[in-house]
Design an enzyme around this catalytic site. Structure first.
Site, short mmCIF file in Angstrom:
data_model
loop_
_atom_site.label_atom_id
_atom_site.label_comp_id
_atom_site.label_asym_id
_atom_site.label_seq_id
_atom_site.Cartn_x
_atom_site.Cartn_y
_atom_site.Cartn_z
CG ASP A 166 45.03 19.48 -20.25
OD1 ASP A 166 45.82 20.04 -19.84
OD2 ASP A 166 44.58 18.39 -19.86
CG ASP A 177 45.84 19.78 -16.28
OD1 ASP A 177 45.13 18.44 -16.52
OD2 ASP A 177 46.70 20.21 -16.72
CG ASP A 183 48.04 22.98 -18.52
OD1 ASP A 183 48.26 24.08 -17.69
OD2 ASP A 183 48.32 21.82 -18.57
P1 UTP Z 1 48.02 16.16 -18.76
O1 UTP Z 1 49.35 16.19 -18.31
O2 UTP Z 1 47.14 17.29 -18.52
O3 UTP Z 1 47.37 14.80 -18.63
O4 UTP Z 1 48.35 16.42 -20.49
P2 UTP Z 1 45.97 14.18 -18.87
O5 UTP Z 1 46.00 12.91 -19.47
O6 UTP Z 1 45.01 15.29 -18.90
O7 UTP Z 1 45.73 13.71 -17.18
P3 UTP Z 1 45.35 14.65 -15.80
O8 UTP Z 1 44.04 13.84 -15.62
O9 UTP Z 1 45.22 15.85 -16.21
O10 UTP Z 1 46.44 14.04 -14.83
C1 UTP Z 1 47.29 16.07 -21.42
C2 UTP Z 1 47.99 15.78 -22.82
O11 UTP Z 1 48.67 17.01 -23.39
C3 UTP Z 1 49.85 16.57 -23.55
C4 UTP Z 1 50.46 15.38 -22.95
O12 UTP Z 1 51.35 14.51 -23.65
C5 UTP Z 1 49.31 14.74 -22.68
O13 UTP Z 1 49.15 13.59 -23.49
N1 UTP Z 1 50.90 17.80 -23.47
C6 UTP Z 1 50.94 18.31 -22.37
C7 UTP Z 1 51.58 18.32 -24.79
O14 UTP Z 1 51.44 17.55 -25.84
N2 UTP Z 1 52.38 19.27 -24.76
C8 UTP Z 1 52.40 19.82 -23.41
O15 UTP Z 1 53.60 20.94 -23.38
C9 UTP Z 1 51.78 19.68 -22.24
MN MN Z 2 45.05 17.38 -18.00
#
Ligand code: UTP
Ligand code: MN
Length: 496
Positions: free
Chosen positions: A332, A330, A420
């Site tokens: 973020d 995804d 996100d």
């Molecule tokens: P992600 O699941 O998007 O992982 O969460 P990522 O590292 O970006 O990897 P990919 O490429 O998308 O698979 C990003 C970070 O946001 C934190 C997670 O712990 C992770 O470190 N996070 C996510 C939160 O702190 N709270 C949330 O509600 C969601």
């Molecule tokens: Mn991510």
């Protein structure tokens, strides 16, 4: 806590070159300057050991200053020692050896300063200052630099299968152990070629070592292959790959004898929620990796939408793409504004605009439940309390430099992508950025390090010092690392 030793009354030495001059037997080791920490050792033992070392030709400084090369302490409690050392404001602290008494006694026995070995180091002190002559690998991911280049994929992928399998069976200990071990191997700048290469590494238990040995010998692991061919593992893996389907739901479906998507979709008694319906609808798109170019295009779209609402908005890419990953599941973003309280209503405005543009395919909005007066929270929760939304956006190929990441020629000219957005208040920005940048393992170890080594609580909202009973302020990630007494680790070095 620690007593700064008082300078000897007789003479105050200002130049280190003079330091050894009046010693009885003369100085033998010019470039080694010891300092003995009085705490735990006590005043009389300290002066006895000082006499002993001087009689053997060592220089022992009475005052801790920048001329000191070796600090010896009988207090092996890293956290308190570190706090004190930091307070001493040494300019060359990163290059000083911080040693336990075993180095001193070895040196006395040999009658010369012995080479510094791992066993002499006060654990968790040296890894805080990597680059020292005998830098060891820390047990904490937040004290390691892990780029996206993984030299030990063959092992880490095997570990991840085992971790996942334990996770599906809700066996937490071994699951975490395999994740930690994998994370250590990911940080290595070399490829493990023999079991000996792993000798001094932390977090590798019996089971992991057996696995490494098996892979070294046969190029693969029987245990891993057994899991990969296991029907339950395969099914749970398949079901949890759907957006909105967690391990609990996957397990429930498996127990009911369902094995494929068509089993699930044709089972009349199953009521999919809105998230799962969307998950199945866009399955092909969402399960395909998002490329860097696609992430950049989405960045432009979010930028434009947010700035159309408020001009002083702050938008930051976070998650895996901020860590320099080429692909992600995804994209973020942190979206906020300096106007206090405005962040609470910002996201609905943004998603309204995306909807008007006809690119909002799915939106799960979670309003803020953030309340500073309820913090610190001693039990860690996976989710933070900031306003956030989990989206699926329609991304046009024309917006992506070099086109969409698709296998065959996609005639639709667009794809669905998971995005996100999280919206913390501005004074929580640094904590949210640090928390959302990840990786998950890096975050886990930051919190563990804070708790165990510094008696502090860290989460996506705050850093709290339990000793001083106060919240520590931070406007940048660097501030947080500094409060924790950690060397700053760049986002692209957090791929633990
Ligand atoms: P992600 O699941 O998007 O992982 O969460 P990522 O590292 O970006 O990897 P990919 O490429 O998308 O698979 C990003 C970070 O946001 C934190 C997670 O712990 C992770 O470190 N996070 C996510 C939160 O702190 N709270 C949330 O509600 C969601
Ligand atoms: Mn991510």
């Amino acid at each position: 806590m620690f007593h700064t030793p008082i300078a000897p009354r007789v003479r105050k030495r200002s130049r280190p070159a003079e330091a050894g001059a009046p010693r009885r037997e003369g100085v033998k080791f010019e470039d080694v300057r010891l300092y003995l920490v009085e705490r735990k050792m006590g005043c009389s033992r300290r002066s006895f050991l000082t006499q002993l070392a001087r009689s053997k030709g060592f220089i022992v400084e009475d005052i801790l200053s920048d001329v000191v090369t070796h600090i010896v302490s009988e207090d092996t409690q890293a956290s308190s020692l570190w706090t004190w050392l930091k307070g001493c404001e040494l300019k060359n602290l990163p290059s000083v050896h911080v040693l336990d008494i075993s180095w001193f006694t070895d040196s006395m026995r040999e009658g010369r300063p012995v080479a510094v070995e791992t066993r002499h180091l006060i654990q968790d002190i040296l890894p805080t200052f990597p680059g020292g002559p005998t830098a060891t690998v820390s047990q904490y991911a937040c004290q390691r630099r892990t780029t996206t280049e993984n030299n030990n994929k063959i092992f880490t992928e095997a570990f991840e299968v085992l971790a996942e399998s334990y996770e599906f069976n809700e066996i937490e200990g071994p699951c975490l152990a395999f994740r930690r071990a994998g994370s250590v191997l990911k940080s290595l700048t070399f490829e493990v070629r023999s079991l000996g290469d792993t000798q001094d590494l932390p977090c590798l238990g019996e089971h992991t070592k057996e696995l490494i040995e098996e892979i070294l010998r046969h190029g693969r692991s029987f245990e891993v292959e057994k899991i990969l061919s296991d029907e339950r593992y395969q099914t749970l893996k398949l079901f949890t790959s759907v957006f909105g389907v967690g391990p609990k739901t996957a397990e429930k479906w498996y127990r009911r004898g369902l094995r494929s998507f068509s089993d699930v979709l044709t089972e009349p008694s199953i009521q999919l929620n809105r998230m799962q319906q969307t998950g199945f609808l866009h399955y092909e798109d969402i399960s395909r990796a998002v490329s860097k170019a696609e992430a950049r295009a989405l960045g432009n779209i979010i930028d434009e939408a947010v700035h159309a609402i408020t001009l002083d908005a702050v938008i930051a890419l976070t998650g895996g793409f901020r860590r320099g990953k080429e692909f992600g599941h995804d994209v973020d973003f942190i979206v906020t504004t300096p106007e206090p309280g405005r962040e609470r209503s910002l996201l609905p405005d943004v998603t309204d605009r995306l909807e008007q543009q006809g690119i909002l395919l799915y939106c799960d909005y979670q309003a803020s439940t953030f309340d500073m007066s309820k913090l610190p929270c001693h039990r860690f929760e996976a989710m933070d309390h900031f306003a956030k939304c989990f989206l699926i956006l329609r991304l046009e190929a024309s917006k992506v430099e070099g086109g969409l990441n698709s296998t065959e020629e996609d005639s639709r000219g667009w794809r669905a992508v998971r995005v996100d957005l999280v919206s913390p208040p501005m004074d929580r920005y640094a904590f949210a950025l640090l928390g959302w940048t990840g990786s998950r393992q890096f975050e886990r170890d930051l919190r563990r390090f804070a708790r165990l080594e510094r008696r502090m609580l860290l989460d996506n909202h705050i850093l709290y010092d339990k000793t001083k009973k106060e919240f520590l302020a931070a406007t940048t990630e660097k501030d947080i690392f500094a409060h924790l007494g950690l060397e700053y680790i760049e986002p692209w070095q957090r791929n633990a």
